[in-house]
Design an enzyme around this catalytic site. Structure first.
Site, PDB file in Angstrom:
ATOM      1  N   TYR A  52      53.933  27.426  43.196  1.00 43.99           N
ATOM      2  CA  TYR A  52      54.080  28.596  42.324  1.00 43.99           C
ATOM      3  C   TYR A  52      53.928  28.162  40.874  1.00 43.99           C
ATOM      4  CZ  TYR A  52      55.140  33.242  44.028  1.00 43.99           C
ATOM      5  OH  TYR A  52      55.021  34.504  44.509  1.00 43.99           O
ATOM      6  N   GLU A  54      53.667  30.676  37.881  1.00 41.99           N
ATOM      7  CA  GLU A  54      53.540  31.820  36.953  1.00 41.99           C
ATOM      8  C   GLU A  54      53.581  31.320  35.515  1.00 41.99           C
ATOM      9  OE1 GLU A  54      56.381  34.871  37.881  1.00 41.99           O
ATOM     10  OE2 GLU A  54      55.453  35.243  39.823  1.00 41.99           O
ATOM     11  N   ASP A 198      30.189  42.431  32.610  1.00 42.88           N
ATOM     12  CA  ASP A 198      30.558  41.917  33.931  1.00 42.88           C
ATOM     13  C   ASP A 198      29.306  41.242  34.478  1.00 42.88           C
ATOM     14  OD1 ASP A 198      30.948  41.542  36.622  1.00 42.88           O
ATOM     15  OD2 ASP A 198      31.862  43.490  36.982  1.00 42.88           O
ATOM     16  N   THR A 224      32.845  37.091  38.843  1.00 40.54           N
ATOM     17  CA  THR A 224      33.405  36.459  40.022  1.00 40.54           C
ATOM     18  C   THR A 224      32.888  35.028  40.015  1.00 40.54           C
ATOM     19  OG1 THR A 224      31.519  37.264  41.283  1.00 40.54           O
ATOM     20  CG2 THR A 224      33.549  38.544  41.440  1.00 40.54           C
ATOM     21  N   LYS A 227      29.442  34.192  43.682  1.00 42.69           N
ATOM     22  CA  LYS A 227      28.097  34.724  43.957  1.00 42.69           C
ATOM     23  C   LYS A 227      27.067  33.654  43.574  1.00 42.69           C
ATOM     24  CE  LYS A 227      29.489  39.570  43.601  1.00 42.69           C
ATOM     25  NZ  LYS A 227      30.714  39.784  42.821  1.00 42.69           N
ATOM     26  N   ARG A 233      35.950  32.349  46.280  1.00 45.89           N
ATOM     27  CA  ARG A 233      36.116  33.769  45.947  1.00 45.89           C
ATOM     28  C   ARG A 233      37.160  33.868  44.850  1.00 45.89           C
ATOM     29  NH1 ARG A 233      33.239  36.057  49.610  1.00 45.89           N
ATOM     30  NH2 ARG A 233      33.484  38.064  48.606  1.00 45.89           N
TER      31      ARG A 233
END
Ligand code: DSN
Length: 412
Positions: A52, A54, A198, A224, A227, A233
């Site tokens: 974790y 954060e 984008d 992203t 691609k 991903r």
């Protein structure tokens, strides 16, 4: 690579085995997909899964973050180097969340925003009425020109002057041409709008200079990472330093909790790969292969939207030859060729039974296909579509496709 999974959970392992077989033996022409390297997949399946973290490097809400801090800095620095950006946030879990973080940081509900219509190649997160972008903000679509099926910057300018948006979103899921980012910047300046690009589909091409970069022009660039960029991903935001704090705050705690450190590890690996010279050669071949496929289909009488392609994808108007995109997608599936049905500009048919199919070269180029093989792929597509109800022909093509794929292994 998956020996322990097989021992631990045979049910999941069997589904995985079948998926690996599918990936090995089908020709993957979905324009938004690719094959990540083994190194990328190993980083994604690593012990970073367990942590974790954060917050951001040096400012975490958990102990034990010294090594994930190092990792996130590596990923951010490589992203900045790759794209020449002032600031990078590598935490967005997806492209949709990368986009949402910009909207949250910069817009108020009901602000007017311009984005390319989904039906003209845009994306759900650019203002579709069922997506949070369309529900929260007042998106007005711009479109391609009917005769050229390309963006006409005079029309975009006129629309911007008419509606006076707070932000213009540039980018697409199905636009086969070069974007004129400078012209968009000029329009944004004329109407005092923020500019967001984008670049998810073309990020790999931008990284190597095969498509002009939006980074010098846009206030915010999202992408992203899976691609043309060929990573895991996930999502990424690039922005000017002056927006860094607001964007970081919008990603966390604005829309996300703990970052996926294993995915950030894989992003770092993929950015490292993209910085190497052979990634440039790969992107060069991606474009050559898309062009070769478009030419092969055109020669056989298929109408390519906008007359061709400048990038990694093409849209084929199969309705012009008397079938729906959904029928074409199904027939090609039976022939071992994976594509997606897609709307075309000014489509007379509905989204689930549209007039087109979208084809892309990134995944097959990763396997090593070149122009002669792409020409053959065009021949198979033509034969499969013209014989789409003839199971024997589709089966024959399936076997030929299988033989070709044996020669071009996927990373594993
Ligand atoms: N749905 C993706 C694509 O296929 O283009 C984009 O999110």
């Amino acid at each position: 690579m998956y020996k322990n999974l097989r021992l631990a959970d045979n049910e999941v392992a069997q589904a995985l085995d079948l998926e690996i077989q599918r990936q090995r033996h089908h020709l993957e022409l979905i324009a938004s997909e690719n094959y990540a390297s083994v190194a990328v997949m190993q980083a994604m399946g690593s012990h970073f899964t367990n942590k974790y973290a954060e917050g951001y490097p040096g400012r975490r809400y958990y102990g034990g973050c010294m090594h994930v801090d190092t990792l996130e800095d590596i990923a951010r620095n490589r992203a900045k180097e790759l794209f020449g950006a002032e600031h990078a946030n590598v935490q967005p879990h997806s492209g949709a969340q990368a986009n949402m973080s910009i909207y949250l940081a910069m817009l108020k509900p009901r602000d007017v925003v311009m984005g390319l219509d989904l039906a003209h190649g845009g994306h759900l997160t650019h203002g579709h009425p069922l997506n949070s972008s369309g529900l929260l903000y007042d998106f007005k679509g711009y479109q391609v020109k009917k005769d050229t099926e390309r963006l006409d910057m005079d029309e975009v300018r006129a629309k911007a002057k008419e509606i006076n948006p707070k932000m213009i979103v540039v980018g697409a899921s199905a636009y086969p041409r070069i974007f004129d980012f400078k012209a968009f910047r000029d329009i944004c300046d004329e109407v005092d709008a923020l500019m967001m690009v984008d670049m998810a589909h073309i990020a790999g091409l931008v990284a190597t200079g095969h498509h002009p970069s939006p980074v010098p022009f846009a206030d915010f660039v999202t992408t992203t990472t899976h691609k043309t960029l060929r990573g895991p991903r996930g999502g990424l935001v690039l922005c000017k330093e002056k927006y860094a704090k607001e964007i970081d705050r919008a990603v966390f705690p604005g829309i996300q909790g703990g970052p996926l450190m294993h995915v950030i590890a894989a992003k770092a690996v993929s950015f490292g790969e993209a910085l190497k010279p052979d990634f440039k050669a790969y992107q060069d071949q991606v474009i050559r292969n898309a062009t070769a496929l478009a030419n092969s289909l055109q020669e056989k009488g298929w109408r390519i939207v906008s007359g061709g392609t400048d990038n990694h994808l093409l849209l084929v108007d199969v309705f012009a030859n008397g079938m729906l995109g959904s029928e074409a997608e199904k027939a090609l599936d039976k022939a071992g060729i994976t594509v997606n049905k897609n709307g075309i500009p000014f489509d007379p048919n509905p989204p689930l039974k549209p007039s087109g199919i979208r084809l892309g070269s990134p995944a097959v180029t990763t396997r090593g296909l070149k122009e002669p093989e792409m020409k053959q792929v065009g021949t198979w597509i033509d034969e499969a579509l013209r014989n789409r109800t003839d199971e024997a022909v589709l089966d024959k093509i399936y076997k030929e496709v299988e033989q070709l794929t044996e020669k071009y292994p996927i990373p594993e």
